[in-house]
Scaffold this motif. Structure first.
Motif, PDB file in Angstrom:
ATOM      1  N   VAL A  76      28.483  48.559  37.400  1.00 16.60           N
ATOM      2  CA  VAL A  76      29.558  47.745  38.817  1.00 16.60           C
ATOM      3  C   VAL A  76      31.114  47.649  38.450  1.00 16.60           C
ATOM      4  CG1 VAL A  76      28.913  46.329  40.724  1.00 16.60           C
ATOM      5  CG2 VAL A  76      26.762  46.769  38.706  1.00 16.60           C
ATOM      6  N   GLY A  77      31.586  47.200  37.949  1.00 16.26           N
ATOM      7  CA  GLY A  77      32.597  46.179  38.001  1.00 16.26           C
ATOM      8  C   GLY A  77      33.810  47.989  38.013  1.00 16.26           C
ATOM      9  N   LEU A  78      33.472  48.883  36.738  1.00 14.99           N
ATOM     10  CA  LEU A  78      34.229  50.160  36.808  1.00 14.99           C
ATOM     11  C   LEU A  78      33.521  50.646  38.469  1.00 14.99           C
ATOM     12  CD1 LEU A  78      36.187  52.198  36.139  1.00 14.99           C
ATOM     13  CD2 LEU A  78      33.786  53.124  34.533  1.00 14.99           C
ATOM     14  N   GLU A  79      32.280  50.749  39.446  1.00 15.37           N
ATOM     15  CA  GLU A  79      32.788  50.946  39.865  1.00 15.37           C
ATOM     16  C   GLU A  79      33.647  50.400  41.532  1.00 15.37           C
ATOM     17  OE1 GLU A  79      30.644  51.086  44.466  1.00 15.37           O
ATOM     18  OE2 GLU A  79      30.009  49.613  43.133  1.00 15.37           O
ATOM     19  N   LEU A  80      33.045  48.899  41.621  1.00 15.47           N
ATOM     20  CA  LEU A  80      34.089  48.117  42.262  1.00 15.47           C
ATOM     21  C   LEU A  80      35.751  48.438  41.968  1.00 15.47           C
ATOM     22  CD1 LEU A  80      32.219  45.366  42.005  1.00 15.47           C
ATOM     23  CD2 LEU A  80      32.507  46.381  44.385  1.00 15.47           C
ATOM     24  N   PHE A  81      36.189  48.944  41.068  1.00 16.53           N
ATOM     25  CA  PHE A  81      37.299  48.660  40.099  1.00 16.53           C
ATOM     26  C   PHE A  81      37.950  50.061  41.231  1.00 16.53           C
ATOM     27  CE2 PHE A  81      40.434  50.664  38.007  1.00 16.53           C
ATOM     28  CZ  PHE A  81      41.550  49.085  37.430  1.00 16.53           C
ATOM     29  N   ARG A  82      37.498  51.457  41.385  1.00 21.45           N
ATOM     30  CA  ARG A  82      37.504  52.451  41.372  1.00 21.45           C
ATOM     31  C   ARG A  82      37.529  52.743  43.048  1.00 21.45           C
ATOM     32  NH1 ARG A  82      33.338  56.581  37.215  1.00 21.45           N
ATOM     33  NH2 ARG A  82      35.675  56.215  35.992  1.00 21.45           N
ATOM     34  N   ARG A  83      36.759  51.901  43.930  1.00 18.61           N
ATOM     35  CA  ARG A  83      36.165  52.006  45.237  1.00 18.61           C
ATOM     36  C   ARG A  83      37.747  51.613  45.803  1.00 18.61           C
ATOM     37  NH1 ARG A  83      32.225  48.808  47.586  1.00 18.61           N
ATOM     38  NH2 ARG A  83      33.176  48.792  49.232  1.00 18.61           N
ATOM     39  N   LEU A  84      38.039  50.027  45.121  1.00 17.02           N
ATOM     40  CA  LEU A  84      39.372  49.008  45.551  1.00 17.02           C
ATOM     41  C   LEU A  84      40.368  50.218  45.156  1.00 17.02           C
ATOM     42  CD1 LEU A  84      40.481  46.945  46.568  1.00 17.02           C
ATOM     43  CD2 LEU A  84      40.707  45.483  44.872  1.00 17.02           C
ATOM     44  N   CYS A  85      40.694  50.556  43.462  1.00 12.45           N
ATOM     45  CA  CYS A  85      41.638  51.600  43.611  1.00 12.45           C
ATOM     46  C   CYS A  85      42.299  52.214  44.613  1.00 12.45           C
ATOM     47  CB  CYS A  85      41.283  52.029  42.137  1.00 12.45           C
ATOM     48  SG  CYS A  85      42.281  50.805  41.177  1.00 12.45           S
ATOM     49  N   LYS A  86      40.999  53.752  45.147  1.00 12.66           N
ATOM     50  CA  LYS A  86      41.082  54.279  46.091  1.00 12.66           C
ATOM     51  C   LYS A  86      41.082  54.124  47.652  1.00 12.66           C
ATOM     52  CE  LYS A  86      37.867  58.123  48.196  1.00 12.66           C
ATOM     53  NZ  LYS A  86      36.708  58.075  48.538  1.00 12.66           N
ATOM     54  N   TYR A  87      40.980  52.334  47.706  1.00 15.92           N
ATOM     55  CA  TYR A  87      41.472  52.164  48.974  1.00 15.92           C
ATOM     56  C   TYR A  87      43.347  51.730  48.665  1.00 15.92           C
ATOM     57  CZ  TYR A  87      42.846  48.942  52.766  1.00 15.92           C
ATOM     58  OH  TYR A  87      43.596  48.353  53.824  1.00 15.92           O
ATOM     59  N   TYR A  88      42.897  51.419  47.499  1.00 18.61           N
ATOM     60  CA  TYR A  88      45.053  50.342  47.065  1.00 18.61           C
ATOM     61  C   TYR A  88      46.075  51.642  47.617  1.00 18.61           C
ATOM     62  CZ  TYR A  88      48.274  46.909  45.383  1.00 18.61           C
ATOM     63  OH  TYR A  88      49.958  46.278  45.544  1.00 18.61           O
ATOM     64  N   ASP A 123      42.353  42.226  39.584  1.00 17.06           N
ATOM     65  CA  ASP A 123      42.568  42.227  38.057  1.00 17.06           C
ATOM     66  C   ASP A 123      41.272  41.666  37.726  1.00 17.06           C
ATOM     67  OD1 ASP A 123      46.253  42.117  38.102  1.00 17.06           O
ATOM     68  OD2 ASP A 123      46.350  40.033  39.108  1.00 17.06           O
ATOM     69  N   HIS A 124      40.444  40.894  38.331  1.00 19.07           N
ATOM     70  CA  HIS A 124      39.391  40.419  38.394  1.00 19.07           C
ATOM     71  C   HIS A 124      38.608  41.447  37.794  1.00 19.07           C
ATOM     72  CE1 HIS A 124      40.380  36.276  38.659  1.00 19.07           C
ATOM     73  NE2 HIS A 124      40.714  36.356  40.273  1.00 19.07           N
ATOM     74  N   LEU A 125      38.736  42.770  38.084  1.00 12.46           N
ATOM     75  CA  LEU A 125      37.714  43.753  38.410  1.00 12.46           C
ATOM     76  C   LEU A 125      38.059  44.228  37.214  1.00 12.46           C
ATOM     77  CD1 LEU A 125      37.406  45.068  42.004  1.00 12.46           C
ATOM     78  CD2 LEU A 125      35.094  44.377  40.624  1.00 12.46           C
ATOM     79  N   LEU A 126      39.362  44.567  36.837  1.00  7.55           N
ATOM     80  CA  LEU A 126      39.581  45.092  35.362  1.00  7.55           C
ATOM     81  C   LEU A 126      38.731  44.589  34.349  1.00  7.55           C
ATOM     82  CD1 LEU A 126      42.004  47.069  34.414  1.00  7.55           C
ATOM     83  CD2 LEU A 126      43.880  45.709  34.416  1.00  7.55           C
ATOM     84  N   ASP A 127      38.939  43.616  34.210  1.00  6.11           N
ATOM     85  CA  ASP A 127      38.518  42.873  33.320  1.00  6.11           C
ATOM     86  C   ASP A 127      36.828  43.220  32.818  1.00  6.11           C
ATOM     87  OD1 ASP A 127      41.013  40.993  32.438  1.00  6.11           O
ATOM     88  OD2 ASP A 127      40.111  39.306  33.539  1.00  6.11           O
ATOM     89  N   ALA A 128      36.570  43.226  34.502  1.00  3.74           N
ATOM     90  CA  ALA A 128      34.887  43.391  34.539  1.00  3.74           C
ATOM     91  C   ALA A 128      34.595  44.953  34.586  1.00  3.74           C
ATOM     92  CB  ALA A 128      34.173  42.714  35.864  1.00  3.74           C
ATOM     93  N   ALA A 129      35.377  45.788  34.341  1.00  3.41           N
ATOM     94  CA  ALA A 129      35.249  47.105  34.478  1.00  3.41           C
ATOM     95  C   ALA A 129      34.726  47.351  33.195  1.00  3.41           C
ATOM     96  CB  ALA A 129      35.900  48.420  34.205  1.00  3.41           C
ATOM     97  N   ALA A 130      34.216  46.920  32.166  1.00  7.00           N
ATOM     98  CA  ALA A 130      33.780  47.450  31.440  1.00  7.00           C
ATOM     99  C   ALA A 130      31.844  47.603  31.718  1.00  7.00           C
ATOM    100  CB  ALA A 130      33.840  46.498  29.462  1.00  7.00           C
ATOM    101  N   HIS A 131      31.867  47.023  32.599  1.00 12.54           N
ATOM    102  CA  HIS A 131      30.495  47.019  33.775  1.00 12.54           C
ATOM    103  C   HIS A 131      30.266  48.331  34.436  1.00 12.54           C
ATOM    104  CE1 HIS A 131      26.346  46.318  34.956  1.00 12.54           C
ATOM    105  NE2 HIS A 131      25.809  45.576  34.471  1.00 12.54           N
TER     106      HIS A 131
END
Length: 112
Positions: A68-80, A58-66
């Motif tokens: 760095v946020g998108l990279e972390l969002f993708r990593r966590l999605c891949k794991y999830y 949820d936090h990373l979704l808000d930060a995914a415009a940057h």
């Protein structure tokens, strides 16, 4: 009597908008960086704590415009995805609706 805003030149307006955009980008970066260690820990520990994973997403979704946020969002999605593919797909769709639809709309619009 004219207001200060109506006396603003186009260049001043663009500088103001550019400054605000930079501040928003910096906030997105700060939010993403605040999640970096959490994402690393969740993945490293192979956490099954759905609430913690989704809170971070949820936090990373808000930060995914940057980036760095998108990279972390993708990593966590891949794991999830290995834990809950349906929920992960919902997050990916939310990302697309939040960040990509607006870009696609702008790129398909002709000059006005």
């Amino acid at each position: 009597m004219r207001s200060d805003a109506s006396n603003m030149t186009y260049e001043q307006f663009m500088q103001t908008v550019s400054g605000l955009a930079g501040q928003i980008s910096e906030l997105h970066l700060q939010l993403a960086e605040s999640q970096r260690s959490i994402v690393d820990q969740l993945i490293r520990a192979q956490s099954q704590d759905i609430a913690a994973i989704e809170r971070s997403l949820d936090h990373l979704l808000d930060a995914a415009a940057h980036p760095v946020g998108l990279e972390l969002f993708r990593r966590l999605c891949k794991y999830y995805w290995t834990i809950n593919p349906e929920a992960t797909a919902t997050y990916v769709l939310a990302y697309r609706n939040m960040w990509l639809d607006e870009e696609a709309e702008r790129s398909t619009e002709g000059p006005r």
